[in-house]
Design an enzyme around this catalytic site. Structure first.
Site, short mmCIF file in Angstrom:
data_model
loop_
_atom_site.label_atom_id
_atom_site.label_comp_id
_atom_site.label_asym_id
_atom_site.label_seq_id
_atom_site.Cartn_x
_atom_site.Cartn_y
_atom_site.Cartn_z
CG HIS A 1 -3.67 -3.52 3.56
ND1 HIS A 1 -2.65 -3.03 4.33
CD2 HIS A 1 -4.31 -2.45 3.04
CE1 HIS A 1 -2.67 -1.70 4.29
NE2 HIS A 1 -3.66 -1.32 3.50
CB CYS B 1 -0.97 -0.04 1.18
SG CYS B 1 -2.38 1.09 0.99
CD GLU C 1 -1.24 -5.89 5.95
OE1 GLU C 1 -1.19 -4.69 6.24
OE2 GLU C 1 -1.02 -6.32 4.79
#
Length: 521
Positions: A171, A81, A173
């Site tokens: 993202h 990002c 994660e």
């Protein structure tokens, strides 16, 4: 023990710590540092690769710049990002505000590359991902190629295969990105070549050595709350220094039902640790009288704990250290992590309630572990499952589960209601035979200092309200409210109203985290 390491530079995203958790799940050691970590310290850390996190700011803001020398270290770099935008901006590309923000679900069309090869969701060459950005890369730096796009973000993924630089606008994660773990594993294990040597047995060995080095021949005091974190901390420190550790179990009048006896019996039976039981209910209640602000309550409770420890320290001539079960989420929520740009949400009792004149040095052996890692560590240390997998309990105890002023009357009512809730969760199973206590990550009752009208028998009642809270989470950074069966909630409500005199209404909290925190205060 020498082990491969990944460095994560944090630009302020609220989910950066999930990157660390995903890397550790691959059994690779990593550390999270502020984005402005000096280059010489980065070199000394000697990472196998670097991950640049997301963040809320623009690459054109001068206050949010990492040392661009990281791109000259000859190691792989992954930008996520904002991290991707930072990479593009400083390597000669262009970043500009998007025509529309992308927030939430998106589908990325991918091109075969070192990062994406063989990784896809339901359709070929597609990834279901979670976006959260306004700015976007509008022009690639020299040497880069597009390896993924969306209709509104033509450069959603980019690669410099020669230098092993990668940028992704989404993202990986968060769990909403279905193949996020696979992408991070590809970068960490395959592209960086990090060996998966970070395991709990290895961690115990290193942590024990570090504690011994820190403490030397000093004595250590640890406050037991009855919760998972302080229990595991006690076991780890006891493994390292044995009888140099003295645990102080403070009964501040804000414990769960019968918790004092349970904790003393459990530690005497399972750990053989020296434990001093201090009855300080009167001291705590007197200090909390009239206090309604949650921050003040937390800090009063923290300060009183230190007073108790100071009193016990005088009896231990060589005591120099105060040990705590602080874990990673505690540090994060207090913006006390190794990064400088986290946003403070509330002070945690383990990091925000300590007086400046504290006489003891602080020992926090769990401060870099997530909750699931703490449980794994506890099992590896030989603690019983019923202790390790007990739901978390805050250091201030019921003091932060009683809204507003804390009174003994309120604590007694809440203790009983909470115990009924936990009993029913343990005794009720789903269709697979798993108890709802094990299916939920944290569950508890909250006392609301308001009264409501009710009817019991032929009479009118005007009594207090209790809220029930149950959440499901893997990391305590985000959480979903637990969709408990109505029949279970009904039994809990009926039992509380009938068995706890003074409560005539029970409500259920259906707020997630975010926007709410797990605890009410």
């Amino acid at each position: 023990m020498t082990q491969d390491k990944i460095l994560i530079l944090d630009f302020g995203s609220q989910v950066t710590r999930l990157i660390a958790r995903r890397v550790r799940e691959a059994h690779v050691y990593c550390e999270l540092h502020s984005f402005d970590m000096p280059l010489d310290e980065i070199k000394a850390f000697n990472p196998k690769g670097i991950i640049l996190s997301g963040g809320p700011n623009s690459v054109y803001e001068s206050d949010y710049q990492a040392d661009t020398g990281i791109f000259d270290l000859g190691i792989p770099v992954l930008g996520i990002c904002y991290g991707m935008q930072f990479m593009a901006h400083h390597l000669g590309g262009e970043v500009q505000p998007g025509n529309q923000r992308e927030f939430g679900y998106a589908q990325v069309k991918t091109i075969d590359s070192g990062l994406t090869r063989g990784i896809q969701d339901d359709a070929p060459n597609t990834l279901d991902v979670w976006m959260s950005h306004g700015d976007k890369v509008s022009k690639l730096p020299d040497g880069f190629a597009v390896i993924g796009d969306t209709p509104s973000c033509p450069i959603a993924m980019m690669e410099n295969a020669e230098k092993q630089f990668y940028g992704i606008q989404f993202h990986p994660e968060v769990t909403h990105t279905k193949q996020g773990r696979a992408l991070l594993n590809r970068f960490v294990l395959d592209i960086c070549g990090a060996q998966p040597g970070w395991t709990m047995p290895n961690y115990i060995e290193e942590a024990v050595a570090k504690i011994r080095e820190q403490v030397g021949s000093d004595e250590v005091i640890l406050g037991l709350s009855g919760g998972v974190d302080s229990s595991v901390a006690a076991a780890l420190i006891h493994r390292a220094i044995g009888d140099q550790l003295t645990c102080v179990f403070v009964d501040h009048g804000l414990l769960r039902l019968n918790e004092g006896k349970m904790v003393m019996d459990m530690f005497a039976r399972n750990l053989g640790v020296k434990v001093i039981h201090v009855d300080a209910e009167g001291q705590f209640m007197a200090k909390l009288a009239g206090v309604t602000d949650p921050e003040k309550k937390r800090k009063i409770i923290g300060a009183e704990f230190i007073e108790v420890f100071d009193a016990e320290e005088k009896k231990l001539t060589n005591a120099k250290w105060l040990a705590q079960g602080t874990i990673y989420p505690d540090v994060i929520e207090s913006a006390g992590a190794k990064t400088k740009k986290a946003h403070a949400i509330k002070s945690h009792h383990n990091v925000g309630g300590l007086p400046e004149n504290m006489k003891l040095k602080l020992l926090e052996p769990l401060r870099d572990l997530f909750k699931d890692e703490v449980r794994e560590l506890g099992v590896a240390l030989g603690l019983p499952r019923e202790m390790v997998y007990r739901h978390p309990f805050p250091g201030p105890g019921l003091g932060v589960r009683i809204l507003g002023e804390v009174k003994k009357e309120y604590a007694d009512l809440l203790r009983q209601a909470d115990d009924i809730f936990i009993q029913e969760l343990r005794n009720t199973t789903d269709e697979n035979g798993t108890s709802w206590y094990d299916l939920t990550s944290q569950a508890f009752a909250v006392f609301l200092p308001v009264k409501s009208v009710g009817v019991m028998g032929d009479g009118r009642t005007y009594d207090y309200v209790v809220a029930l809270r149950a959440v499901i989470t893997s990391d305590f950074m985000t959480a979903h409210w637990a969709e408990l069966p109505y029949s279970l909630l009904g039994r809990v409500s009926n039992r509380i109203i009938n068995e706890v005199k003074g409560i005539n209404r029970v409500v259920y909290d259906v707020s997630g985290k975010p926007p709410a925190t797990i605890e009410w205060e």
